[in-house]
Scaffold this motif. Structure first.
Motif, PDB file in Angstrom:
ATOM      1  N   LEU A   1       0.341   8.445  -5.527  1.00  0.00           N
ATOM      2  CA  LEU A   1       1.434   7.472  -5.585  1.00  0.00           C
ATOM      3  C   LEU A   1       2.126   7.289  -4.240  1.00  0.00           C
ATOM      4  CD1 LEU A   1       3.036   8.500  -9.017  1.00  0.00           C
ATOM      5  CD2 LEU A   1       1.505   6.573  -8.531  1.00  0.00           C
ATOM      6  N   SER A   2       2.223   8.390  -3.478  1.00  0.00           N
ATOM      7  CA  SER A   2       2.959   8.296  -2.221  1.00  0.00           C
ATOM      8  C   SER A   2       2.204   7.508  -1.164  1.00  0.00           C
ATOM      9  CB  SER A   2       3.257   9.686  -1.677  1.00  0.00           C
ATOM     10  OG  SER A   2       2.051  10.323  -1.309  1.00  0.00           O
ATOM     11  N   ALA A   3       0.890   7.374  -1.318  1.00  0.00           N
ATOM     12  CA  ALA A   3       0.096   6.634  -0.326  1.00  0.00           C
ATOM     13  C   ALA A   3       0.212   5.156  -0.633  1.00  0.00           C
ATOM     14  CB  ALA A   3      -1.347   7.084  -0.373  1.00  0.00           C
ATOM     15  N   SER A   4       1.312   4.579  -0.249  1.00  0.00           N
ATOM     16  CA  SER A   4       1.614   3.192  -0.593  1.00  0.00           C
ATOM     17  C   SER A   4       0.831   2.240   0.281  1.00  0.00           C
ATOM     18  CB  SER A   4       3.112   2.928  -0.426  1.00  0.00           C
ATOM     19  OG  SER A   4       3.472   3.068   0.944  1.00  0.00           O
ATOM     20  N   ALA A   5       0.938   0.960  -0.048  1.00  0.00           N
ATOM     21  CA  ALA A   5       0.228  -0.070   0.710  1.00  0.00           C
ATOM     22  C   ALA A   5       0.717  -0.125   2.145  1.00  0.00           C
ATOM     23  CB  ALA A   5       0.410  -1.418   0.033  1.00  0.00           C
ATOM     24  N   LYS A   6       1.964   0.337   2.356  1.00  0.00           N
ATOM     25  CA  LYS A   6       2.492   0.310   3.711  1.00  0.00           C
ATOM     26  C   LYS A   6       1.700   1.216   4.645  1.00  0.00           C
ATOM     27  CE  LYS A   6       7.289  -0.795   2.546  1.00  0.00           C
ATOM     28  NZ  LYS A   6       8.686  -0.354   2.621  1.00  0.00           N
ATOM     29  N   GLU A   7       1.027   2.246   4.072  1.00  0.00           N
ATOM     30  CA  GLU A   7       0.304   3.187   4.893  1.00  0.00           C
ATOM     31  C   GLU A   7      -1.167   2.797   5.078  1.00  0.00           C
ATOM     32  OE1 GLU A   7       1.109   6.834   2.892  1.00  0.00           O
ATOM     33  OE2 GLU A   7       2.947   7.178   4.014  1.00  0.00           O
ATOM     34  N   ALA A   8      -1.553   1.665   4.506  1.00  0.00           N
ATOM     35  CA  ALA A   8      -2.905   1.157   4.750  1.00  0.00           C
ATOM     36  C   ALA A   8      -2.975   0.637   6.182  1.00  0.00           C
ATOM     37  CB  ALA A   8      -3.231   0.047   3.767  1.00  0.00           C
ATOM     38  N   PRO A   9      -4.168   0.649   6.795  1.00  0.00           N
ATOM     39  CA  PRO A   9      -4.271   0.183   8.187  1.00  0.00           C
ATOM     40  C   PRO A   9      -3.769  -1.240   8.359  1.00  0.00           C
ATOM     41  CG  PRO A   9      -6.280   1.316   7.528  1.00  0.00           C
ATOM     42  CD  PRO A   9      -5.459   1.150   6.297  1.00  0.00           C
ATOM     43  N   VAL A  10      -2.905  -1.436   9.363  1.00  0.00           N
ATOM     44  CA  VAL A  10      -2.419  -2.778   9.702  1.00  0.00           C
ATOM     45  C   VAL A  10      -3.480  -3.520  10.493  1.00  0.00           C
ATOM     46  CG1 VAL A  10      -0.666  -4.051  10.984  1.00  0.00           C
ATOM     47  CG2 VAL A  10      -0.028  -2.010   9.676  1.00  0.00           C
ATOM     48  N   SER A  11      -4.109  -2.828  11.408  1.00  0.00           N
ATOM     49  CA  SER A  11      -5.174  -3.431  12.199  1.00  0.00           C
ATOM     50  C   SER A  11      -6.142  -2.354  12.671  1.00  0.00           C
ATOM     51  CB  SER A  11      -4.603  -4.176  13.412  1.00  0.00           C
ATOM     52  OG  SER A  11      -4.001  -3.257  14.318  1.00  0.00           O
ATOM     53  N   THR A  12      -7.370  -2.757  12.829  1.00  0.00           N
ATOM     54  CA  THR A  12      -8.412  -1.856  13.325  1.00  0.00           C
ATOM     55  C   THR A  12      -9.191  -2.570  14.405  1.00  0.00           C
ATOM     56  OG1 THR A  12      -8.631  -0.786  11.174  1.00  0.00           O
ATOM     57  CG2 THR A  12     -10.431  -0.483  12.710  1.00  0.00           C
ATOM     58  N   GLU A  13      -9.340  -1.925  15.527  1.00  0.00           N
ATOM     59  CA  GLU A  13     -10.071  -2.519  16.655  1.00  0.00           C
ATOM     60  C   GLU A  13     -11.150  -1.551  17.119  1.00  0.00           C
ATOM     61  OE1 GLU A  13      -9.318  -3.903  21.311  1.00  0.00           O
ATOM     62  OE2 GLU A  13      -7.624  -3.302  20.042  1.00  0.00           O
ATOM     63  N   LEU A  14     -12.366  -2.050  17.162  1.00  0.00           N
ATOM     64  CA  LEU A  14     -13.468  -1.235  17.668  1.00  0.00           C
ATOM     65  C   LEU A  14     -13.428  -1.243  19.194  1.00  0.00           C
ATOM     66  CD1 LEU A  14     -16.090   0.361  16.964  1.00  0.00           C
ATOM     67  CD2 LEU A  14     -17.319  -1.800  17.278  1.00  0.00           C
TER      68      LEU A  14
ATOM     69  N   ASN B   1       1.225   1.500   9.325  1.00  0.00           N
ATOM     70  CA  ASN B   1       2.657   1.590   9.069  1.00  0.00           C
ATOM     71  C   ASN B   1       2.932   2.872   8.300  1.00  0.00           C
ATOM     72  OD1 ASN B   1       3.364  -0.834  10.274  1.00  0.00           O
ATOM     73  ND2 ASN B   1       3.094  -2.018   8.399  1.00  0.00           N
ATOM     74  N   GLN B   2       3.933   3.634   8.712  1.00  0.00           N
ATOM     75  CA  GLN B   2       4.312   4.853   8.010  1.00  0.00           C
ATOM     76  C   GLN B   2       5.827   4.897   7.838  1.00  0.00           C
ATOM     77  OE1 GLN B   2       2.722   8.284  10.033  1.00  0.00           O
ATOM     78  NE2 GLN B   2       0.601   7.812   9.479  1.00  0.00           N
ATOM     79  N   GLU B   3       6.207   5.399   6.667  1.00  0.00           N
ATOM     80  CA  GLU B   3       7.633   5.534   6.404  1.00  0.00           C
ATOM     81  C   GLU B   3       8.235   6.686   7.199  1.00  0.00           C
ATOM     82  OE1 GLU B   3       8.719   3.935   1.994  1.00  0.00           O
ATOM     83  OE2 GLU B   3       7.793   5.907   2.094  1.00  0.00           O
ATOM     84  N   ILE B   4       9.520   6.546   7.520  1.00  0.00           N
ATOM     85  CA  ILE B   4      10.273   7.637   8.151  1.00  0.00           C
ATOM     86  C   ILE B   4      11.323   8.096   7.132  1.00  0.00           C
ATOM     87  CG2 ILE B   4      11.730   8.334  10.094  1.00  0.00           C
ATOM     88  CD1 ILE B   4      10.633   5.929  11.638  1.00  0.00           C
ATOM     89  N   GLN B   5      11.193   9.316   6.731  1.00  0.00           N
ATOM     90  CA  GLN B   5      12.129   9.836   5.737  1.00  0.00           C
ATOM     91  C   GLN B   5      13.535   9.918   6.340  1.00  0.00           C
ATOM     92  OE1 GLN B   5      11.512  10.528   2.534  1.00  0.00           O
ATOM     93  NE2 GLN B   5      13.712  10.982   2.254  1.00  0.00           N
ATOM     94  N   TYR B   6      14.496   9.402   5.579  1.00  0.00           N
ATOM     95  CA  TYR B   6      15.881   9.443   6.075  1.00  0.00           C
ATOM     96  C   TYR B   6      16.418  10.873   6.015  1.00  0.00           C
ATOM     97  CZ  TYR B   6      17.002   9.369   1.073  1.00  0.00           C
ATOM     98  OH  TYR B   6      17.060   9.657  -0.263  1.00  0.00           O
ATOM     99  N   ASP B   7      17.376  11.137   6.881  1.00  0.00           N
ATOM    100  CA  ASP B   7      18.042  12.436   6.874  1.00  0.00           C
ATOM    101  C   ASP B   7      19.159  12.431   5.822  1.00  0.00           C
ATOM    102  OD1 ASP B   7      16.453  13.436   8.878  1.00  0.00           O
ATOM    103  OD2 ASP B   7      17.815  12.804  10.492  1.00  0.00           O
ATOM    104  N   THR B   8      19.513  13.601   5.407  1.00  0.00           N
ATOM    105  CA  THR B   8      20.606  13.743   4.426  1.00  0.00           C
ATOM    106  C   THR B   8      21.687  14.658   4.999  1.00  0.00           C
ATOM    107  OG1 THR B   8      19.064  13.467   2.579  1.00  0.00           O
ATOM    108  CG2 THR B   8      21.209  14.451   2.093  1.00  0.00           C
ATOM    109  N   GLU B   9      22.894  14.134   4.996  1.00  0.00           N
ATOM    110  CA  GLU B   9      24.049  14.953   5.422  1.00  0.00           C
ATOM    111  C   GLU B   9      24.746  15.492   4.162  1.00  0.00           C
ATOM    112  OE1 GLU B   9      28.388  14.412   7.604  1.00  0.00           O
ATOM    113  OE2 GLU B   9      26.861  12.853   7.793  1.00  0.00           O
ATOM    114  N   TYR B  10      24.883  16.790   4.139  1.00  0.00           N
ATOM    115  CA  TYR B  10      25.496  17.422   2.969  1.00  0.00           C
ATOM    116  C   TYR B  10      26.950  17.817   3.288  1.00  0.00           C
ATOM    117  CZ  TYR B  10      20.827  17.711   0.963  1.00  0.00           C
ATOM    118  OH  TYR B  10      19.596  17.402   0.453  1.00  0.00           O
TER     119      TYR B  10
END
Length: 522
Positions: free
Chosen positions: A212-225, A326-335
């Motif tokens: 589930l975590s491997a979302s479409a956002k993490e699919a290759p945006v572009s590939t160049e040989l 494209n990869q997500e950046i997990q937000y930080d949490t301030e407690y």
């Protein structure tokens, strides 16, 4: 004749006068008349002699002139005849040997062209090398010389020869086969590269993401040989052959791509898993994923037939690709700590939001199998928004902070998270300092050995996250222990299903693998 006649007439007249006189008178008269006549005759005779002499000289002069003229005419006509009978010809010399003379040098040149064309037409499937003599033409000129061009050309024919040639393909110096020409060989090699590149695209399309975590956002945006070349040294050499030595480009290509390996089939048995089969048959797991695209997330069932053919290509194609994801950046949490709140009870004061970054990789593959992976750069697209959460101050040992640190100092990533064309990688592989530390506070809930992970540790951070540390050479903690963030828990190794010394690191939420790079930023 006129003078002669006049003299004759005068002599006759004198005789007639003497007959008319007496004997005495005749003598005197005859004498007198004779004298007179003689005197006259002398005068006329002198005149006659001069004329005759002139006439005789004229005749001699004319005769001499005619003879001289005839001589000139004979000389001139003889010279003209000799000149007219002089012949231009060419001495034909082949490889230093005189073989005859010809009148027309253009026939020699035309013969060369015709002979070359004749010898070249042995077969349309093979190239022929024509061996020609070194021909010289020496110009000469002689009187009434006879030439026989055809006979000379027939002798010249014996100086020509031919033989078929082909292009032998060598891999690391070892002969693989012979093709008819360099163009065919080059085209076949380019087709080998094209097939390897096409196979890469096919694997990308067939890779299935089941996490589930491997979302479409993490699919290759572009590939160049970037590059496609051969691992082995491939050479082409022209050699002398027999026509039956030739092979077709298709046959040679199959030999180079497969090594003529027969297909291998395997039926899944009770207790089998992907890594178990790979270990039992001593083949890479990626071969199983690559040959069997229906296998997703290690899910196989009893009775399922797998293609486990491990090709041993004579020529392996190395490809270098630049992949942007494209990869997500997990937000930080301030407690915000609240002494009146019990541990584990939280209240969200501000909702956090993940950011987004593009990561550029350089992937090197040999025969379609990943050999090396480099992260070239990362660019922040959307900055994450920090969350603010209020929670109780009563600390329970082992509870994580929610922010992870790199478990290896001076880290380098050798393999990233996600589907890599048929095989799903649940974490990231890290090399660097061999000391392994806890990424956050946590409790050791597993410390032991598995066939795929080798020596491994799992930490429960008591906040919904767990982390896994695999392929350790040594475990430095025990199950049930409480560890602090940054505390050493093991030493990097290459145990289990590993191809080299590295740390396999996973981050999970509710036992679902997450991309560790969402939590670990450089």
């Amino acid at each position: 004749m006129t003078v002669f006649n006049k003299g004759k007439d005068r002599f006759k007249s004198l005789l007639d006068k003497l007959r008319a006189k007496g004997p005495g008178d005749r003598s005197n008269s005859l004498t007198e008349n004779f004298r007179t006549e003689s005197s006259d005759e002398k005068n006329e005779k002198g005149s006659f002699t001069m004329v005759e002499r002139v006439r005789q000289h004229k005749w001699l002069f004319g005769k001499s002139a005619a003879a001289f003229g005839l001589m000139i005419a004979v000389v001139w006509s003889g010279h003209h005849y000799v000149q007219a009978s002089m012949v231009d010809y060419y001495q034909v010399i082949a490889n230093g040997e005189e073989i005859g003379i010809v009148a027309d040098p253009s026939k020699v040149e035309q013969f060369k062209q015709d002979k070359r064309a004749e010898l070249s037409k042995v077969s349309s499937d093979v190239r022929v090398v024509v061996v020609e003599p070194r021909i010289e033409l020496k110009h000469e000129r002689a009187f009434n010389e006879q030439t026989d061009d055809q006979a000379v050309l027939e002798r010249l024919s014996g100086f020509f020869s031919s033989y078929p040639v082909g292009i032998e393909l060598l891999v690391d110096g070892k002969p693989m086969g012979v093709l008819k020409d360099e163009a065919s060989a080059q085209q076949m090699l380019e087709q080998l590269k094209a097939n390897a590149v096409a196979a890469l695209s096919k694997k990308k399309e067939s890779g299935k993401v089941g996490i589930l975590s491997a979302s479409a956002k993490e699919a290759p945006v572009s590939t160049e040989l970037l590059k496609a070349d051969f691992v082995q040294q491939v050479e082409m050499k022209e050699i002398r052959i027999e026509v039956e030595d030739l092979t077709t480009p298709e046959q040679l290509q199959t030999k180079l791509e497969t090594g003529n390996i027969a297909p291998t089939k395997y039926t899944v048995q009770e207790g089998d898993c992907v890594s178990c089969i790979a270990k039992k048959l001593d083949i890479p797991k990626q071969v199983i994923y690559q040959n069997n695209p229906t296998v997703t997330n290690d899910m196989i069932k009893v009775g399922q037939q797998l293609d486990l053919t491990v090709l041993q290509p004579t020529v392996a194609v190395r490809t270098v690709e630049k992949v942007v994801e494209n990869q997500e950046i997990q937000y930080d949490t301030e407690y915000v700590q609240d002494d009146n709140m019990r541990l584990g009870v939280t209240e969200t004061l501000k909702t956090g939001k993940n950011g987004l970054k593009t990561v550029t990789f350089e992937l090197t593959k040999v025969g379609g199998l990943l050999e090396e992976e480099k992260i070239l750069n990362e660019n922040i697209v959307n900055t994450p928004v920090k969350a603010v959460i209020k929670r109780g101050t009563k600390v329970v040992k082992g509870e994580g902070t929610g922010k992870f640190a790199w478990p290896v100092s001076s880290p380098n990533i050798s393999s990233t998270f996600g589907t890599r064309w048929g095989a799903f990688h649940k974490g990231i592989d890290i090399t660097g300092n061999k000391s392994i530390t806890a990424a956050d506070n946590g409790k050791v809930i597993a410390a032991g050995t598995k066939s795929d992970y080798g020596n491994y540790i799992i930490l429960d951070h008591l906040n919904g996250y767990t982390t896994l540390y695999g392929h350790l050479s040594k475990i430095l903690t025990t199950k049930g222990a409480i560890v602090e963030k940054g505390e050493q828990i093991g030493i990097m190794g290459s145990t289990g299903d590993s191809t080299g010394v590295h740390l396999h690191f996973e981050v999970r939420t509710n036992d679902t693998p997450q991309n560790p790079l969402k939590y670990l930023n450089r």
